[in-house]
Design a protein around this motif. Structure first.
Motif, PDB file in Angstrom:
ATOM      1  N   PHE A 101      40.479  52.046   4.379  1.00 29.27           N
ATOM      2  CA  PHE A 101      41.075  53.211   3.706  1.00 29.27           C
ATOM      3  C   PHE A 101      42.452  53.639   4.236  1.00 29.27           C
ATOM      4  CE2 PHE A 101      40.877  56.989   1.807  1.00 29.27           C
ATOM      5  CZ  PHE A 101      41.348  58.006   2.588  1.00 29.27           C
ATOM      6  N   PHE A 122      36.080  43.224   4.770  1.00 22.74           N
ATOM      7  CA  PHE A 122      35.500  44.621   4.195  1.00 22.74           C
ATOM      8  C   PHE A 122      35.682  44.693   2.662  1.00 22.74           C
ATOM      9  CE2 PHE A 122      34.849  47.611   7.479  1.00 22.74           C
ATOM     10  CZ  PHE A 122      34.548  48.585   6.855  1.00 22.74           C
ATOM     11  N   ALA A 124      37.388  46.149   0.474  1.00 28.93           N
ATOM     12  CA  ALA A 124      37.609  47.584   0.157  1.00 28.93           C
ATOM     13  C   ALA A 124      38.862  48.151  -0.019  1.00 28.93           C
ATOM     14  CB  ALA A 124      36.909  48.663   1.051  1.00 28.93           C
ATOM     15  N   MET A 132      40.003  48.624  -3.836  1.00 29.38           N
ATOM     16  CA  MET A 132      39.398  49.917  -4.462  1.00 29.38           C
ATOM     17  C   MET A 132      39.619  50.941  -4.003  1.00 29.38           C
ATOM     18  SD  MET A 132      38.018  48.011  -7.206  1.00 29.38           S
ATOM     19  CE  MET A 132      39.494  46.956  -7.135  1.00 29.38           C
ATOM     20  N   CYS A 133      39.907  51.180  -2.512  1.00 32.74           N
ATOM     21  CA  CYS A 133      40.152  52.498  -2.343  1.00 32.74           C
ATOM     22  C   CYS A 133      41.635  52.795  -2.655  1.00 32.74           C
ATOM     23  CB  CYS A 133      40.381  51.971  -0.535  1.00 32.74           C
ATOM     24  SG  CYS A 133      38.660  52.225   0.461  1.00 32.74           S
ATOM     25  N   LEU A 183      38.007  55.578   7.963  1.00 37.13           N
ATOM     26  CA  LEU A 183      36.550  56.122   7.576  1.00 37.13           C
ATOM     27  C   LEU A 183      35.559  55.377   8.417  1.00 37.13           C
ATOM     28  CD1 LEU A 183      36.778  55.979   3.620  1.00 37.13           C
ATOM     29  CD2 LEU A 183      37.166  57.845   5.258  1.00 37.13           C
ATOM     30  N   LYS A 227      35.049  54.016  12.819  1.00 42.96           N
ATOM     31  CA  LYS A 227      35.861  53.702  13.916  1.00 42.96           C
ATOM     32  C   LYS A 227      35.115  52.455  14.719  1.00 42.96           C
ATOM     33  CE  LYS A 227      37.359  58.270  14.587  1.00 42.96           C
ATOM     34  NZ  LYS A 227      38.271  58.208  13.239  1.00 42.96           N
ATOM     35  N   VAL A 228      36.046  51.632  15.411  1.00 47.86           N
ATOM     36  CA  VAL A 228      35.115  50.497  16.132  1.00 47.86           C
ATOM     37  C   VAL A 228      34.711  51.032  17.253  1.00 47.86           C
ATOM     38  CG1 VAL A 228      35.465  48.269  17.289  1.00 47.86           C
ATOM     39  CG2 VAL A 228      36.565  48.617  15.228  1.00 47.86           C
ATOM     40  N   ARG A 229      33.357  51.130  17.629  1.00 52.15           N
ATOM     41  CA  ARG A 229      32.998  51.522  18.923  1.00 52.15           C
ATOM     42  C   ARG A 229      33.122  50.243  19.953  1.00 52.15           C
ATOM     43  NH1 ARG A 229      27.452  54.288  20.796  1.00 52.15           N
ATOM     44  NH2 ARG A 229      28.299  56.207  19.952  1.00 52.15           N
ATOM     45  N   PRO A 254      33.999  51.640  -2.286  1.00 53.03           N
ATOM     46  CA  PRO A 254      35.011  52.250  -1.606  1.00 53.03           C
ATOM     47  C   PRO A 254      35.818  53.117  -2.509  1.00 53.03           C
ATOM     48  CG  PRO A 254      35.099  49.263  -2.211  1.00 53.03           C
ATOM     49  CD  PRO A 254      34.139  50.327  -2.861  1.00 53.03           C
ATOM     50  N   ALA A 281      34.403  56.383  -1.594  1.00 49.67           N
ATOM     51  CA  ALA A 281      34.507  56.647  -0.407  1.00 49.67           C
ATOM     52  C   ALA A 281      35.839  57.284  -0.076  1.00 49.67           C
ATOM     53  CB  ALA A 281      34.327  55.335   0.736  1.00 49.67           C
ATOM     54  N   ALA A 282      37.003  56.595  -0.965  1.00 45.80           N
ATOM     55  CA  ALA A 282      38.151  56.897  -0.569  1.00 45.80           C
ATOM     56  C   ALA A 282      38.655  58.270  -1.303  1.00 45.80           C
ATOM     57  CB  ALA A 282      39.190  55.862  -1.396  1.00 45.80           C
ATOM     58  N   GLN A 337      36.615  60.676   1.222  1.00 44.81           N
ATOM     59  CA  GLN A 337      37.066  60.565   2.566  1.00 44.81           C
ATOM     60  C   GLN A 337      35.541  60.685   3.514  1.00 44.81           C
ATOM     61  OE1 GLN A 337      40.585  61.775   4.081  1.00 44.81           O
ATOM     62  NE2 GLN A 337      41.574  61.389   2.303  1.00 44.81           N
ATOM     63  N   CYS A 338      34.440  59.952   2.919  1.00 45.48           N
ATOM     64  CA  CYS A 338      33.400  60.010   3.762  1.00 45.48           C
ATOM     65  C   CYS A 338      33.505  58.703   4.746  1.00 45.48           C
ATOM     66  CB  CYS A 338      31.954  59.991   3.017  1.00 45.48           C
ATOM     67  SG  CYS A 338      32.152  58.910   1.632  1.00 45.48           S
ATOM     68  N   GLY A 339      32.507  58.534   5.579  1.00 49.86           N
ATOM     69  CA  GLY A 339      32.381  57.494   6.400  1.00 49.86           C
ATOM     70  C   GLY A 339      32.152  56.298   5.556  1.00 49.86           C
ATOM     71  N   PHE A 340      32.501  55.052   5.757  1.00 49.07           N
ATOM     72  CA  PHE A 340      32.256  53.817   4.971  1.00 49.07           C
ATOM     73  C   PHE A 340      32.380  52.582   5.737  1.00 49.07           C
ATOM     74  CE2 PHE A 340      32.426  51.477   1.127  1.00 49.07           C
ATOM     75  CZ  PHE A 340      33.497  50.774   1.088  1.00 49.07           C
ATOM     76  N   ALA A 341      31.550  51.584   5.474  1.00 54.34           N
ATOM     77  CA  ALA A 341      31.427  50.541   5.962  1.00 54.34           C
ATOM     78  C   ALA A 341      30.863  49.470   4.965  1.00 54.34           C
ATOM     79  CB  ALA A 341      30.748  50.368   7.225  1.00 54.34           C
ATOM     80  N   LEU A 401      30.305  49.837  14.562  1.00 53.21           N
ATOM     81  CA  LEU A 401      31.153  50.887  13.780  1.00 53.21           C
ATOM     82  C   LEU A 401      30.548  52.319  14.131  1.00 53.21           C
ATOM     83  CD1 LEU A 401      32.462  49.112  10.652  1.00 53.21           C
ATOM     84  CD2 LEU A 401      33.778  49.291  12.629  1.00 53.21           C
ATOM     85  N   GLU A 402      31.261  53.154  14.466  1.00 57.75           N
ATOM     86  CA  GLU A 402      30.504  54.495  14.276  1.00 57.75           C
ATOM     87  C   GLU A 402      31.509  55.464  13.361  1.00 57.75           C
ATOM     88  OE1 GLU A 402      30.938  55.881  18.516  1.00 57.75           O
ATOM     89  OE2 GLU A 402      33.031  55.667  18.365  1.00 57.75           O
ATOM     90  N   PHE A 403      30.697  56.659  13.019  1.00 62.39           N
ATOM     91  CA  PHE A 403      31.447  57.408  11.970  1.00 62.39           C
ATOM     92  C   PHE A 403      31.746  59.081  12.419  1.00 62.39           C
ATOM     93  CE2 PHE A 403      31.005  53.902   9.220  1.00 62.39           C
ATOM     94  CZ  PHE A 403      29.922  53.217   9.770  1.00 62.39           C
ATOM     95  N   PRO A 404      32.231  59.381  13.478  1.00 62.83           N
ATOM     96  CA  PRO A 404      32.310  60.721  13.964  1.00 62.83           C
ATOM     97  C   PRO A 404      33.085  61.213  13.009  1.00 62.83           C
ATOM     98  CG  PRO A 404      33.854  59.246  15.089  1.00 62.83           C
ATOM     99  CD  PRO A 404      33.255  58.307  14.361  1.00 62.83           C
ATOM    100  N   LYS A 411      31.914  62.238  10.282  1.00 65.62           N
ATOM    101  CA  LYS A 411      31.476  62.413   8.831  1.00 65.62           C
ATOM    102  C   LYS A 411      30.146  62.711   8.710  1.00 65.62           C
ATOM    103  CE  LYS A 411      35.478  60.297   8.269  1.00 65.62           C
ATOM    104  NZ  LYS A 411      36.735  60.966   7.524  1.00 65.62           N
TER     105      LYS A 411
END
Lengths: 265, 707, 320
Positions: free
Chosen positions: A98, A127, A129, A132-133, A226, A228-230, C105, C108-109, C112-116, C144-147, C149
């Protein structure tokens, strides 16, 4: 007709690599780089359109990456095209699809592009994505996993095939401007000779920052992503297990393993 | 020998005896016209060559000396076809003598006599010896020509079969009847000149039988006299002979003039073109391909005028002898490549375009295409760059560099087999054609129970350049391990470049990707520049070839040895502790890059001999060894299913030898090809494919290790 | 209560198998937290799909009627957007399908919510959703985490979750679709040609034969074995070169890279560099070869040093 083709320099690792200190990615010392395979196809599509329609078409490769990433632009320019664009800033590190798409969308607006052609996915993160983003940010019509394209300059509408599961394809029309993500096999990417790559160095590559497009640091990089890598880690690998015994015993064990694997998860 | 009653001055042949003035004038006019046509023909040819690119000759003197040596010994013609060589020598030397004879007569009769008023030397004893030598020369000439006629018509030699592998029967340029016509015209023309010469000579004798200054010395022209006696026995009288004379004389003269005028337009021109071709030939190719400027506007040959004059001349030197056609492994396997036909197509193309007053437009000059006399890409991609064609060509044509030149243009246009494209892309990305990660390059060393020195970090005496296939092919990795053990056991101070080593680029060059070759070579040279070593050794003949012969042009000058050369030296110096010798009977395959290209046939044989291995040679060995088929980029390209691959042909050649247990190779690519071929030809119950290094290693250990 | 919204997918009149796997994943999450699972189905006649969505653990089926039955980007995006506005789920799940790639996608774009995508494991660390996926071509795994979101869109990898068998009757509701400006138009579907040549690169289960087969006549036995076991037949280069199998069956550098394969059963293949380039990424490689030194054992998960014909004779008995 102007076609913007984002191309990515992807990273490859081999077995003996180490995770970097913050645990979020592989240490750069263990990364090798190459052009994303799918981008060869989208660029080849652009080249074919340029060759068919001549002066009516301008094709521009774009990459979001540090100076090493210029290699992928040179690879593209060795095959055709007159100039390239590279966008980078340290704030762009650890961007997800994104965040990168934010940059690509701005460039597409800046360039007044009619089409943005990306690859379906990139081989490092898969991904699938980014393209399309970009469509979402530009609010353009879009189609993913395109296996066939019929574009004429100034067309209000184009016809594409989407490659679906189980070998089925769907033919659809798409209004322009449009973002398409291109699938492998749509064409045969040509070879970029070393000589061509050397000569490509003479073609201009504009280097810019996301700030030049009005994007703030918070809108890109990890902050603008959108996800984050933990943590990144190597999954458990097992050594080849030798199955001993009589032929009958060995066959039985193979059957067991196969059935286990077929059974799912 | 001259009868004292006869005035020696009179013992001669009166040229154009009793000719009315108008007839003499007509003769000289005809001679003039014929010579003019000859020179015009020469002009057309030379203009054609000049329409190619310039090329500066180096080593002209050496070239001339080599040419003279080759010509006098007829070495290039006698090789592998002794009878043809011998018979051509007969034709050649007698032609030369006969030509000198004509020149002598012209000199004395037409030049010196008018100036001084008398014959200076062509009379008396000189004349008699002259007559004798030339009569015998004529006979030798006849024997040679008649043999050649027999050879061409009745021996059904495969190399003289003009059938093309690069065209189908329906295609217009499949038809070679003009060539056959030209061949026979050439032979018959000369035969007729010769026969009419003798008949004319005999006729003169019969006519002048009453002149003792002629008749008494007739046996100094033995062949002519035999004819004369025969004619007399058929009741030919002096008057009868006289009445035939003008006819015979003119017939003979006109056939000779015909020969001279047509010379520059027919295969007779090889008299000149072959000579010059031998002078300008580059003995170092194909081991060392000519370097080119990769930054130039365009690279490679697209149009016939992109060839330089030397190359155009080469195409004109070809006499269609077919030796290259016969030697080519691609041709033998049924690929659409015949070196002969490639050269002839180029020749026809250049004749059809560059002999015109004005050179036609560009598309007609294209070397590659589907049209008549154009070369098809599949022809070019079939080549293994094994050099067998060049090696045996009697007139010094350099097929391989010309073919690579055309490939260079195709590569730039992206026209290549997809498998080659993949290999080149792998080489660009990873420095090896297999696509393996760089870090894996030295993975084979992990199986050893000792560490190999890192030549990048420490000085070594011997730097071992391993090579792509040697490093990464699982079968050949065992050979590397064997070589490492040999070096270690012998106390050699050696090291390798580990993952900094890139493919040496030999095959990349031969495929035509000059830019990539330079990239690889420059990288390797840079890596090597930071190392401290005395010599380079490699088990890979492809790497050996390019490191030794081609890297110097890019600044890499090294003392390079192939492993067998090193081992031979070490064995001679007793540096390798041999615990035993083997007693095996094997056959040995000379790899193209070590053998034919670099002429190293002996070191491997001596090494095998030193360890007790007896070699039973295959019919085609040393310079005549039959390529495994992997060169020229073919290791990367899958072969069509239907054909019998070169490696299979070679394996069958080996399998037909009785009493041998192994097929010994010295090259990783040969090993790769032959390991497949030994299975697919079903010879694996009889033969094992072994590398010479493995055999040497086998002698290092005391326990009997089954191989 | 937090909601998990599942977007059901269908094609050519059938719900996709993956939809049921996604539902199972959603229901599985109920074990970690209190969730309600709402399954949305967008179709011209949603009721015919609803009957199949009566699965234990599903709390609501949302029927959305649309004009055309097949997938269309703008339509799905507008509807899902509205659904998200209305329902505000914390997690939206769908499968990692082509259709999902075409619209998720984009959604999500815009939001702007979390997305994987291509996630194969979902867990909660307290209130934080952790999605696990692969990177670097399966060589690495990433959490992955989505703080920050509130909503996270996830596409789930196929063949990962086992569908739930048990049925239950689930309440159905209707949701009216907003008006949509559709900028793409469906023309037709193109079914694949039915040739005997299969695309081995798409096969998950491959049984491959190598030089050890020795003779063309021996191939039949392995064709039968592959068929019986439900595997696709592949081969190494020498087999294709000999014409014993079509080139389309060849695995390797100059054949096919079997990207979709997850179990590779290799018979009589020694493992040349070129062959391994085509399959060494496969997670489960079982190699059978008489040569204990064969290179293929260096990359296989399981190795069997035995005669391939003897093993094949026995093995077929274990499968119907």
């Amino acid at each position: 007709m102007k076609i913007l083709v984002p191309v990515k320099q992807v990273a490859i690792i081999d077995e003996d690599c180490e995770i970097r200190d913050d645990g979020k990615n592989v240490d750069v010392d263990f990364l090798d780089y190459e052009i994303n395979e799918w981008d060869n196809y989208s660029w080849e599509l652009a080249l074919n359109l340029q060759e068919t329609y001549g002066e009516n078409v301008e094709i521009v490769p774009l990459t979001v990456g540090p100076s090493e990433a210029e290699d992928v632009l040179l690879n593209c320019l060795a095959k055709g095209g007159k100039r390239g664009i590279r966008v980078w800033d340290d704030a762009l590190v650890d961007s997800d699809s994104f965040a990168i798409a934010q940059v690509i969308a701005k460039v597409a607006e800046h360039e007044n592009a009619d089409y943005v052609l990306t690859g379906t996915l990139s081989s490092d993160y898969s991904f699938a994505a980014t393209g399309m983003c970009v469509a979402g940010l530009l609010n353009w019509a879009h189609a993913a996993v395109v296996s066939k394209v019929d574009i004429t300059p100034d067309a209000q509408q184009i016809t594409v095939n989407r490659e679906l599961e189980a070998g089925i394809e769907e033919e659809i029309t798409v209004e322009s401007p449009a973002v398409l993500s291109i699938q492998l096999g749509i064409n045969e990417p040509r070879y970029a000779s070393l000589r061509g790559i050397k000569q490509a160095k003479a073609k201009p590559i504009e280097v810019m920052s996301h700030k030049d497009f009005g994007l703030t640091d918070a809108e890109v990089g990890e902050m603008g992503s959108l996800s984050k890598v933990r943590k990144m880690y190597a999954p458990e690998l097992s050594q080849a297990e030798l199955i001993e015994g009589t032929v009958a015993e060995q066959a039985k064990r193979i059957a067991e393993i196969v059935k286990e694997l077929k059974g799912g998860a | 020998m001259i009868n004292p009653e006869h005035d020696a001055q009179v013992v001669t042949r009166i040229v154009q005896q009793d000719f009315p003035l108008w007839m003499s004038v007509t003769f000289y006019l005809a001679a003039f016209i014929s010579t003019a046509i000859f020179f015009y023909g020469c002009f057309i040819q030379v203009r054609k060559y000049k329409r190619g690119q310039p090329f500066s000759l180096t080593h002209i003197k050496k070239g001339i000396v080599d040419m003279i040596k080759d010509l006098l010994s007829h070495r290039t013609l006698r090789r592998r076809d002794r009878s043809a060589g011998l018979m051509h020598a007969l034709i050649f030397f007698s032609f030369v003598l006969l030509f000198i004879g004509t020149v002598t007569i012209t000199l004395d009769y037409d030049i010196l006599r008018p100036i001084t008023g008398r014959m200076i030397f062509w009379y008396g004893e000189f004349y008699l010896w002259f007559s004798f030598v030339l009569d015998i020369a004529g006979l030798a000439f006849a024997i040679g020509l008649l043999y050649m006629m027999y050879r061409r018509k009745w021996m059904a030699l495969p190399k003289l079969n003009y059938a093309r592998s690069d065209r189908t029967q329906e295609e217009p340029d499949y038809d070679r009847s003009w060539y056959r016509f030209e061949d026979w015209l050439f032979l018959w023309n000369l035969v007729i000149i010769m026969i009419t010469g003798y008949v004319l000579e005999a006729d003169r004798l019969v006519w002048l039988q009453d002149d003792p200054t002629v008749w008494d010395y007739r046996w100094w022209s033995p062949v002519g006299t035999l004819f004369a006696e025969a004619m007399k026995s058929m009741y030919l009288t002096s008057e009868g002979a006289e009445s035939f004379r003008y006819f015979l004389w003119w017939f003979h003269a006109l056939t000779a003039f015909l020969f001279v005028s047509l010379l520059p337009f027919t295969k007779a021109k090889h008299i000149f073109t072959a000579l010059v071709s031998l002078v300008v030939r580059n003995h170092r190719s194909p081991a060392r391909l000519p370097i080119t400027d990769v930054t130039a506007e365009s690279i490679g040959v697209r149009s016939i005028t992109d060839f330089n004059w030397k190359q155009l001349l080469h195409t004109d030197a070809c006499t269609k002898c077919g030796r290259c056609h016969e030697a080519c492994p691609a041709n033998a396997s049924g690929f659409p490549l015949s070196p002969r036909d490639m050269i002839l197509s180029l020749r026809e193309l250049s004749n059809n375009t560059l002999q015109k007053i004005k050179i036609p437009e560009a598309p007609l000059l294209n070397v590659v295409g589907d049209g008549v006399n154009q070369i098809r890409p599949e022809t070019l991609w079939s080549c293994r760059t094994c050099g067998a064609c060049q090696e045996i060509c009697p007139v010094g044509i350099e097929h391989v560099p010309m073919m690579v030149d055309i490939r260079r243009a195709l590569i730039e246009e992206g026209e290549m087999d997809p498998a080659v494209q993949t290999a080149l892309q792998n080489l660009q990305k990873k420095g090896n054609s297999i696509g393996e990660n760089k870090r894996k390059r030295a993975a084979w060393t992990k199986k050893l129970d000792f560490d190999i020195k890192d030549a990048r970090k420490e000085p070594v005496d011997l730097l071992w350049f391993v090579g792509d296939y040697a490093s990464l092919d699982p079968r050949y990795q065992k050979v590397c391990q064997s070589f490492a053990r040999i070096l270690r056991t012998s106390g050699v101070d050696f090291g390798i470049l580990f993952e900094s080593e890139m493919s040496a680029g030999n095959d990349v060059r031969r495929v035509g990707e000059e830019g990539l070759f330079e990239y690889l070579a420059e990288n390797n040279i840079e890596t090597l520049a930071d190392c401290d070593f005395n010599r380079i050794v490699t088990t890979d003949p492809h790497s050996f070839n390019t490191l030794k012969n081609e890297y110097s042009e890019l600044g890499g000058n090294y003392d390079v040895l192939h492993a067998t050369q090193l081992v031979r030296q070490m064995l001679t110096d007793s540096q390798i502790p041999l615990a035993r010798t083997l007693s095996k009977r094997v056959t040995y395959h000379d790899s193209c890059h070590l053998g034919r290209l670099n002429k190293e046939y002996d070191a491997p044989r001596e090494v095998l001999g030193s360890i007790g291995v007896e070699i039973v040679e295959m019919p085609r060995n040393r310079d005549n060894a039959f390529c495994c088929g992997a060169g020229g980029g073919r290791i990367w390209t899958p072969d069509p299913i239907e054909i019998e691959k070169p490696s299979e042909i070679r394996m069958k050649e080996a399998a037909s030898i009785e009493g041998i247990e192994a097929f010994v190779v010295n090259c990783p690519k040969c090993m790769n090809m032959f390991e497949d071929a030994v299975k697919s030809t079903g010879s694996d119950d009889k033969l094992k494919v072994i590398e010479i290094i493995e055999l040497v290693e086998n002698c290092l250990v005391d326990e009997v290790q089954p191989l | 209560m937090n909601k998990i919204m599942v977007i059901a997918e269908h094609r050519l009149g059938e719900l996709t198998a993956a939809t049921f796997e996604v539902i199972a994943a959603a229901v599985g999450l109920k074990r970690t937290k209190k969730f309600s699972v709402n399954v949305a189905v967008l179709a011209s006649n949603p009721a015919e799909f609803s009957t199949k969505l009566n699965i234990a653990g599903v709390d609501e089926i949302i029927e959305v009627q649309i004009q055309e039955n097949q997938f269309q980007t703008d339509t799905y995006e507008a509807i899902i957007n509205s659904l998200l506005d209305e329902y505000a789920p914390s997690v939206v799940l769908t499968s990692n399908s082509i259709d999902a790639w075409s619209c998720m996608p984009t959604i999500a774009a815009k939001r702007q919510c979390g997305f994987a995508t291509d996630v194969f494991a979902l867990n909660y660390d307290g209130d934080d959703l952790i999605a696990t996926r692969a990177a670097y071509g399966e060589k690495m795994h990433v959490d992955l985490e989505f703080p920050g979101k509130e909503t996270v869109l996830i596409t789930l990898r196929g063949n990962t979750y086992k569908p739930i068998e048990q049925e239950d009757s689930v309440p159905v509701s209707s949701f009216s679709a907003p008006s949509v400006n559709a900028r793409t138009t469906h023309k037709r579907f193109i079914e694949p040609e039915t040739t005997s040549d299969v695309d081995i690169a798409q096969a998950e289960l491959l049984l491959s034969i190598g030089r050890g087969i020795e003779d063309e006549d021996n191939i039949e036995q392995f064709e039968e074995l592959a068929d019986t076991m439900g595997f696709t037949l592949g081969c190494s280069r020498p087999i294709a070169d000999n014409g014993w199998l079509p080139k389309s069956r060849q695995v390797g550098q100059s054949g096919k890279i079997v990207v979709a394969c997850n179990t590779y059963l290799a018979f009589g293949i020694s493992g040349s560099v070129q062959h391994m380039a085509g399959m060494k990424h496969v997670p489960n490689i079982i190699a059978v070869n008489t040569d204990a030194e064969a290179s293929i054992f260096t990359i296989a998960k399981y190795g069997v040093v035995a005669d391939m014909f003897e093993i094949a004779d026995e093995l077929i008995n274990h499968f119907e």
